[in-house]
Design a protein around this motif. Structure first.
Motif, PDB file in Angstrom:
ATOM      1  N   VAL A  79       0.868  -1.177   0.000  1.00 34.98           N
ATOM      2  CA  VAL A  79       0.000   0.000   0.000  1.00 34.98           C
ATOM      3  C   VAL A  79       0.905   1.227   0.000  1.00 34.98           C
ATOM      4  O   VAL A  79       1.861   1.302   0.772  1.00 34.98           O
ATOM      5  N   SER A  80       0.606   2.176  -0.871  1.00 35.23           N
ATOM      6  CA  SER A  80       1.409   3.390  -0.974  1.00 35.23           C
ATOM      7  C   SER A  80       0.516   4.617  -0.848  1.00 35.23           C
ATOM      8  O   SER A  80      -0.596   4.641  -1.378  1.00 35.23           O
ATOM      9  N   ASN A  81       1.015   5.629  -0.145  1.00 35.54           N
ATOM     10  CA  ASN A  81       0.289   6.894  -0.042  1.00 35.54           C
ATOM     11  C   ASN A  81       0.906   7.956  -0.944  1.00 35.54           C
ATOM     12  O   ASN A  81       0.618   9.136  -0.812  1.00 35.54           O
ATOM     13  N   GLY A  82       1.791   7.524  -1.845  1.00 34.94           N
ATOM     14  CA  GLY A  82       2.445   8.456  -2.754  1.00 34.94           C
ATOM     15  C   GLY A  82       3.829   8.856  -2.291  1.00 34.94           C
ATOM     16  O   GLY A  82       4.677   9.226  -3.086  1.00 34.94           O
ATOM     17  N   LYS A  83       4.074   8.764  -0.989  1.00 38.39           N
ATOM     18  CA  LYS A  83       5.368   9.122  -0.423  1.00 38.39           C
ATOM     19  C   LYS A  83       6.060   7.903   0.181  1.00 38.39           C
ATOM     20  O   LYS A  83       7.272   7.775   0.122  1.00 38.39           O
ATOM     21  N   GLN A  84       5.274   7.054   0.800  1.00 37.57           N
ATOM     22  CA  GLN A  84       5.797   5.873   1.479  1.00 37.57           C
ATOM     23  C   GLN A  84       5.042   4.641   1.008  1.00 37.57           C
ATOM     24  O   GLN A  84       3.887   4.734   0.589  1.00 37.57           O
TER      25      GLN A  84
ATOM     26  N   LEU B  20       2.041   3.225  10.073  1.00 35.64           N
ATOM     27  CA  LEU B  20       3.096   4.210   9.835  1.00 35.64           C
ATOM     28  C   LEU B  20       2.847   5.049   8.582  1.00 35.64           C
ATOM     29  O   LEU B  20       3.420   6.124   8.441  1.00 35.64           O
ATOM     30  N   LEU B  21       1.965   4.596   7.699  1.00 35.93           N
ATOM     31  CA  LEU B  21       1.597   5.415   6.538  1.00 35.93           C
ATOM     32  C   LEU B  21       0.780   6.635   6.946  1.00 35.93           C
ATOM     33  O   LEU B  21       0.734   7.624   6.225  1.00 35.93           O
ATOM     34  N   ALA B  22       0.111   6.555   8.088  1.00 39.45           N
ATOM     35  CA  ALA B  22      -0.705   7.656   8.607  1.00 39.45           C
ATOM     36  C   ALA B  22      -1.760   8.112   7.600  1.00 39.45           C
ATOM     37  O   ALA B  22      -1.976   9.301   7.390  1.00 39.45           O
ATOM     38  N   VAL B  23      -2.414   7.143   6.982  1.00 38.34           N
ATOM     39  CA  VAL B  23      -3.465   7.441   6.005  1.00 38.34           C
ATOM     40  C   VAL B  23      -4.749   7.811   6.750  1.00 38.34           C
ATOM     41  O   VAL B  23      -5.149   7.132   7.682  1.00 38.34           O
ATOM     42  N   THR B  24      -5.369   8.893   6.332  1.00 36.69           N
ATOM     43  CA  THR B  24      -6.634   9.325   6.913  1.00 36.69           C
ATOM     44  C   THR B  24      -7.730   9.188   5.851  1.00 36.69           C
ATOM     45  O   THR B  24      -7.429   9.094   4.658  1.00 36.69           O
ATOM     46  N   PRO B  25      -8.994   9.194   6.257  1.00 36.71           N
ATOM     47  CA  PRO B  25     -10.069   9.090   5.271  1.00 36.71           C
ATOM     48  C   PRO B  25      -9.923  10.162   4.187  1.00 36.71           C
ATOM     49  O   PRO B  25      -9.662  11.325   4.479  1.00 36.71           O
TER      50      PRO B  25
ATOM     51  N   THR C 193      -2.549   3.682  -3.228  1.00 36.67           N
ATOM     52  CA  THR C 193      -2.400   2.705  -4.299  1.00 36.67           C
ATOM     53  C   THR C 193      -2.125   1.362  -3.656  1.00 36.67           C
ATOM     54  O   THR C 193      -1.237   1.252  -2.806  1.00 36.67           O
ATOM     55  N   ILE C 194      -2.899   0.355  -4.053  1.00 33.66           N
ATOM     56  CA  ILE C 194      -2.710  -1.006  -3.551  1.00 33.66           C
ATOM     57  C   ILE C 194      -2.182  -1.845  -4.702  1.00 33.66           C
ATOM     58  O   ILE C 194      -2.733  -1.804  -5.803  1.00 33.66           O
TER      59      ILE C 194
ATOM     60  N   LEU D  54     -13.264  -4.219   0.313  1.00 37.12           N
ATOM     61  CA  LEU D  54     -13.219  -3.839   1.732  1.00 37.12           C
ATOM     62  C   LEU D  54     -13.182  -2.316   1.877  1.00 37.12           C
ATOM     63  O   LEU D  54     -13.920  -1.737   2.685  1.00 37.12           O
ATOM     64  N   LEU D  55     -12.366  -1.667   1.074  1.00 38.35           N
ATOM     65  CA  LEU D  55     -12.274  -0.202   1.151  1.00 38.35           C
ATOM     66  C   LEU D  55     -13.550   0.468   0.667  1.00 38.35           C
ATOM     67  O   LEU D  55     -14.018   1.438   1.271  1.00 38.35           O
ATOM     68  N   GLN D  56     -14.129  -0.052  -0.409  1.00 36.12           N
ATOM     69  CA  GLN D  56     -15.361   0.543  -0.950  1.00 36.12           C
ATOM     70  C   GLN D  56     -16.526   0.403   0.010  1.00 36.12           C
ATOM     71  O   GLN D  56     -17.443   1.219  -0.014  1.00 36.12           O
ATOM     72  N   SER D  57     -16.488  -0.612   0.853  1.00 35.92           N
ATOM     73  CA  SER D  57     -17.568  -0.812   1.821  1.00 35.92           C
ATOM     74  C   SER D  57     -17.289  -0.093   3.147  1.00 35.92           C
ATOM     75  O   SER D  57     -17.998  -0.318   4.126  1.00 35.92           O
TER      76      SER D  57
END
Length: 70
Positions: A15-20, A32-37, A42-43, A60-63
């Motif tokens: 899983v990537s947040n664009g930086k990590q 540690l990605l610290a992803v928020t809603p 990117t998976i 899972l994410l869509q639900s």
């Protein structure tokens, strides 16, 4: 919930947040990605069951992780 679902597949999941980038099967790595809603992620999956893994994790994410809205 995400790491638990990802761990059911043989494929490597990232899983990537664009930086990590994080191991999708590791709760600590994902935290540690610290992803928020609303944060775009990117998976990716690589392995014999990668298509099934991506379908299940996207579902899972869509639900909203199976939670009721509100």
């Amino acid at each position: 919930m995400f790491a638990e679902k990802a761990s059911k597949f043989r494929s490597a999941v990232t899983v990537s947040n664009g930086k990590q980038t994080a191991d999708g099967k590791s709760v600590l790595s994902l935290m540690l990605l610290a992803v928020t809603p609303g944060t775009p992620i990117t998976i990716t999956a690589d392995g014999e069951d990668e298509a099934e893994a991506l379908d299940a994790l996207a579902g899972l994410l869509q639900s909203s992780f199976g939670e009721a809205p509100g």
